[in-house]
Design a protein around this motif. Structure first.
Motif, mmCIF file in Angstrom:
data_model
loop_
_atom_site.group_PDB
_atom_site.id
_atom_site.type_symbol
_atom_site.label_atom_id
_atom_site.label_comp_id
_atom_site.label_asym_id
_atom_site.label_seq_id
_atom_site.Cartn_x
_atom_site.Cartn_y
_atom_site.Cartn_z
ATOM 1 N N LEU A 135 0.853 -1.186 0.000
ATOM 2 C CA LEU A 135 0.000 0.000 0.000
ATOM 3 C C LEU A 135 0.884 1.230 0.000
ATOM 4 N N HIS A 136 0.693 2.068 -0.979
ATOM 5 C CA HIS A 136 1.412 3.340 -0.984
ATOM 6 C C HIS A 136 0.377 4.427 -0.801
ATOM 7 N N ILE A 137 0.638 5.286 0.150
ATOM 8 C CA ILE A 137 -0.359 6.316 0.415
ATOM 9 C C ILE A 137 -0.152 7.493 -0.526
ATOM 10 N N THR A 138 -1.227 7.822 -1.261
ATOM 11 C CA THR A 138 -1.147 8.924 -2.211
ATOM 12 C C THR A 138 -1.339 10.258 -1.515
ATOM 13 N N ASN A 139 -2.386 10.310 -0.682
ATOM 14 C CA ASN A 139 -2.703 11.572 -0.020
ATOM 15 C C ASN A 139 -2.972 11.318 1.455
ATOM 16 N N PHE A 140 -1.970 11.584 2.245
ATOM 17 C CA PHE A 140 -2.055 11.251 3.658
ATOM 18 C C PHE A 140 -3.180 12.003 4.364
ATOM 19 N N LEU A 141 -3.353 13.267 3.984
ATOM 20 C CA LEU A 141 -4.346 14.104 4.637
ATOM 21 C C LEU A 141 -5.755 13.574 4.390
ATOM 22 N N VAL A 142 -6.028 13.214 3.144
ATOM 23 C CA VAL A 142 -7.343 12.678 2.805
ATOM 24 C C VAL A 142 -7.562 11.361 3.542
ATOM 25 N N MET A 143 -6.548 10.500 3.502
ATOM 26 C CA MET A 143 -6.684 9.200 4.142
ATOM 27 C C MET A 143 -6.950 9.360 5.639
ATOM 28 N N GLY A 144 -6.115 10.168 6.296
ATOM 29 C CA GLY A 144 -6.247 10.355 7.743
ATOM 30 C C GLY A 144 -7.591 10.949 8.112
ATOM 31 N N SER A 145 -8.013 11.983 7.411
ATOM 32 C CA SER A 145 -9.249 12.639 7.806
ATOM 33 C C SER A 145 -10.464 11.757 7.521
ATOM 34 N N VAL A 146 -10.413 10.977 6.458
ATOM 35 C CA VAL A 146 -11.571 10.145 6.163
ATOM 36 C C VAL A 146 -11.685 8.996 7.178
ATOM 37 N N VAL A 147 -10.565 8.484 7.629
ATOM 38 C CA VAL A 147 -10.588 7.454 8.667
ATOM 39 C C VAL A 147 -11.224 8.023 9.935
ATOM 40 N N LEU A 148 -10.754 9.195 10.295
ATOM 41 C CA LEU A 148 -11.248 9.823 11.516
ATOM 42 C C LEU A 148 -12.752 10.089 11.424
ATOM 43 N N MET A 149 -13.170 10.648 10.302
ATOM 44 C CA MET A 149 -14.589 10.995 10.164
ATOM 45 C C MET A 149 -15.469 9.749 10.128
ATOM 46 N N THR A 150 -14.977 8.719 9.460
ATOM 47 C CA THR A 150 -15.746 7.482 9.402
ATOM 48 C C THR A 150 -15.920 6.888 10.798
ATOM 49 N N ALA A 151 -14.817 6.867 11.539
ATOM 50 C CA ALA A 151 -14.882 6.318 12.890
ATOM 51 C C ALA A 151 -15.849 7.138 13.754
ATOM 52 N N ILE A 152 -15.815 8.450 13.597
ATOM 53 C CA ILE A 152 -16.722 9.307 14.372
ATOM 54 C C ILE A 152 -18.174 9.023 13.988
ATOM 55 N N LEU A 153 -18.415 8.979 12.678
ATOM 56 C CA LEU A 153 -19.786 8.792 12.204
ATOM 57 C C LEU A 153 -20.381 7.471 12.709
ATOM 58 N N PHE A 154 -19.599 6.397 12.606
ATOM 59 C CA PHE A 154 -20.176 5.117 13.020
ATOM 60 C C PHE A 154 -20.190 4.949 14.532
ATOM 61 N N SER A 155 -19.328 5.657 15.217
ATOM 62 C CA SER A 155 -19.444 5.676 16.681
ATOM 63 C C SER A 155 -20.756 6.346 17.080
ATOM 64 N N LEU A 156 -21.090 7.411 16.379
ATOM 65 C CA LEU A 156 -22.360 8.096 16.658
ATOM 66 C C LEU A 156 -23.535 7.165 16.374
ATOM 67 N N GLY A 157 -23.432 6.437 15.267
ATOM 68 C CA GLY A 157 -24.484 5.476 14.931
ATOM 69 C C GLY A 157 -24.638 4.446 16.040
#
Ligand SMILES: Nc1ncnc2c1ncn2[C@@H]1O[C@H](COP(=O)(O)OP(=O)(O)OP(=O)(O)O)[C@@H](O)[C@H]1O
Ligand SMILES: [Mg+2]
Lengths: 257, 320
Positions: A135-157
């Motif tokens: 796995l080579h990360i193309t865009n670290f910022l996008v990857m990191g923020s989407v992981v964080l937001m996904t985890a937040i969203l499903f924690s809320l669920g």
């Protein structure tokens, strides 16, 4: 509001939540590592070579981000729903309810717990993925923020599910009948461009699609969806679920008689 | 300063049950107050509302002057709660439970550990501080709830039947402990079914029944309402029927034991004289225990056949 007091309460809830899932890591961290390894073996190693390329990558490379995402989604959700419902069921949620903690701190504490578990599992599953592909990360910022937001969203669920659950069955109904179909149909294993027009449109109603694709974009640099649209939609969902969670908490729904 | 002021408190549960029908209660700072009542009277409902676990239908609650409607967090910060039912995590250790509760109240970590140690030691739980709470005996679980409620050193300690299911010895040691806490200026409100408990701990008492406060007075005052004292007499020899003596209600408990109600305007000398005349020899005499218990039962019964609210309860007791 007493900032220091709220901070200590928040820290206490987070520590308690993290300690809880780490203590039972065999139930919380190990299973996703095993099942994701199975996905890689079956879909990546055995079936993958016959499928050929997808989106310009080998099949195993293409599904790796989706599988990691799926593990994060399930873990965050499961952590909050089982911990919060457990606290309700054993009544120790009352320990927090009688204390002078603002409701959003209670919510933030549980959500952080779910996010931490999502991240821990995400890292473990990524480790597993590296056995099977690179796995080579193309865009670290996008990857990191989407992981964080996904985890937040499903924690809320998971939190909302925990609030409304009145028996143990209720905490597996939503994951089985809603969460699993959404993730499987959310483009984890395929690109929605493979679907007929009509089903592509239907798929766009599925929030998981935006997360999986943003994450895939962060790693592989390809996505079925415009990345800004995806972020906007994810943020919208987070705001909506956060507001709903705070509302039910303020109303004491499922908690107070 | 009033530690607790409750006015016009009402609660109707979702199923339509009216658990509280307008309660007024005031507790002064430093008091040790008992809230006494039979099962289902509304004690836990009242406490639930004060501690915001139950939503009220109407009325106001002030904790050290802070209204739970407008300054809930401030009000909560003064209170330590020992609930009726065990409600801690089964998997956590005693120490963890107490320290975490400190954290929820915003107590700094080192202080929380310090307080936890102090109260776990005092309550005899220190040796077992690392055991999962589910492995504690019932009595220890109750004491753990007390330690937990004290970790932030609340000004008002509320205990909902703290000694239910606790043996006599442990109960007495808990009473001792609570008296000590109270003497250090913690206001205590406690609910109980045990009248002995109320009598030995509290100066003042409120009796609640079917969602209403039917008495709110000092125990002394309450006892003085009793104008009849009951004695048990052990006799030499045996009787078939209770002797009939004017002005005394006499029952034969068994062939050589009498129970005699003596109203306060009668003397006991007189009773003995009359018994001697009937050639009844008394070997020993004791006061029938649980006078308060009797009184309580009368009050509660009385309340259920209440005719009009105007009628004084004391009068009704006397009338019996
Ligand atoms: N969640 C609830 N829903 C409906 N009714 C309730 C609920 N909780 C309590 N009640 C009813 O309200 C009344 C008062 O109950 P409460 O628990 O306050 O009594 P109590 O004085 O604490 O009794 P006990 O001494 O048995 O603990 C009872 O009739 C009870 O059945
Ligand atoms: Mg009760």
């Amino acid at each position: 509001m007493h900032v220091r007091r709220s901070y200590i309460a928040y820290r206490t809830i987070v520590t308690k939540e993290v300690t809880r899932f780490m203590r039972i890591w065999v139930q919380t961290v190990l299973p996703p590592a095993i099942s994701m390894a199975l996905y890689f073996v079956i879909f990546g190693q055995l079936i993958g070579p016959r499928i050929g390329n997808m989106g310009g990558f080998t099949y195993v490379q293409y599904i790796a981000p989706g599988i990691i995402m799926m593990a994060i989604i399930n873990s965050s959700y499961a952590n909050v729903v089982s911990s919060f419902f457990g606290a309700k069921f054993q009544k120790h949620i009352e320990e927090m309810l009688v204390a002078p903690i603002p409701n959003f701190i209670i919510l933030a504490g549980y959500i952080t717990g779910g996010v931490v578990r999502g991240l821990v599992v995400g890292v473990v599953v990524t480790g597993v993925a590296l056995f099977f592909t690179q796995l080579h990360i193309t865009n670290f910022l996008v990857m990191g923020s989407v992981v964080l937001m996904t985890a937040i969203l499903f924690s809320l669920g998971g939190f909302l599910n925990g609030v409304f659950a009145t028996k143990f069955d209720d905490i597996s109904i939503i994951p089985t009948f809603v969460l699993t179909p959404l993730t499987y149909l959310g483009g984890v294993f395929y690109s929605i461009t493979l679907l007929p027009e009509f089903w592509q449109t239907v798929s766009r109603a599925n929030p998981v699609l935006y997360m999986v694709n943003s994450f895939r974009y962060g790693i592989l640099g390809v996505s079925d969806i415009n990345i800004f649209t995806a972020f906007a939609i994810i943020i919208l969902f987070i705001v909506a679920l956060f507001a709903a969670s705070l509302y039910v908490l303020n109303r004491g729904m499922g908690l107070k008689t | 300063m009033k530690a607790l002021e409750i006015h016009g408190l009402r609660k109707t549960y979702a199923n339509g049950l009216e658990a509280l029908k307008g309660i007024d209660l005031e507790v002064n700072e430093g008091d040790f107050r008992a809230l006494l009542g039979p099962n289902g009277a509304g004690k836990s409902t009242t406490i639930g509302i004060i501690t915001s676990l139950v939503t009220k239908t109407a009325g106001t609650v002030l904790v050290f002057g802070k209204d739970i409607d407008t300054e809930l967090e401030a009000a909560k910060s003064y209170i330590g709660l020992v609930p009726q039912e065990i409600n801690f995590s089964q998997f956590e250790s005693s120490l963890q439970i107490v320290v975490n509760q400190g954290g929820y109240y915003g107590v700094e970590k080192h202080l929380a550990y310090q307080h936890a140690e102090k109260y776990l030691k005092k309550l005899g739980l220190w040796e077992k501080r690392d055991h999962p709470s589910r492995t504690l005996s019932g009595g220890l679980k109750r004491r753990l709830m007390i330690a937990r409620a004290l970790v932030h050193e609340p000004k008002l300690l509320i205990l909902d039947e703290p000694t239910a299911g606790v043996d006599v010895e442990l109960r007495r040691s808990m009473w001792q402990f609570l008296k000590e806490i109270n003497s250090q200026e913690t206001t205590i409100v406690l609910t109980t079914h045990y009248l002995e408990e109320a009598e030995s701990l509290c100066k003042d008492i409120a009796i609640i029944d079917k969602g209403e406060i039917i008495e709110d007075t000092s125990i002394k005052q309450l006892l003085s309402q009793l104008n009849i004292e009951t004695f048990i007499l052990d006799l030499r020899g045996s009787l078939r029927n209770p002797p009939a003596i004017d002005g005394y209600r006499i029952q034969l408990l068994d062939e050589s034991t009498l129970e005699v109600d003596v109203s306060k305007d009668r003397s006991i000398n007189e009773l003995f004289k009359l018994l001697s005349e009937k050639h009844i020899e008394v070997l020993s005499m004791r006061n029938k225990a649980n006078r308060l218990e009797e009184l309580f039962l009368r009050l509660v019964e009385n309340d259920s056949n209440r005719v009009g609210p105007e009628e004084s309860k004391a009068e009704k007791i006397n009338a019996r």
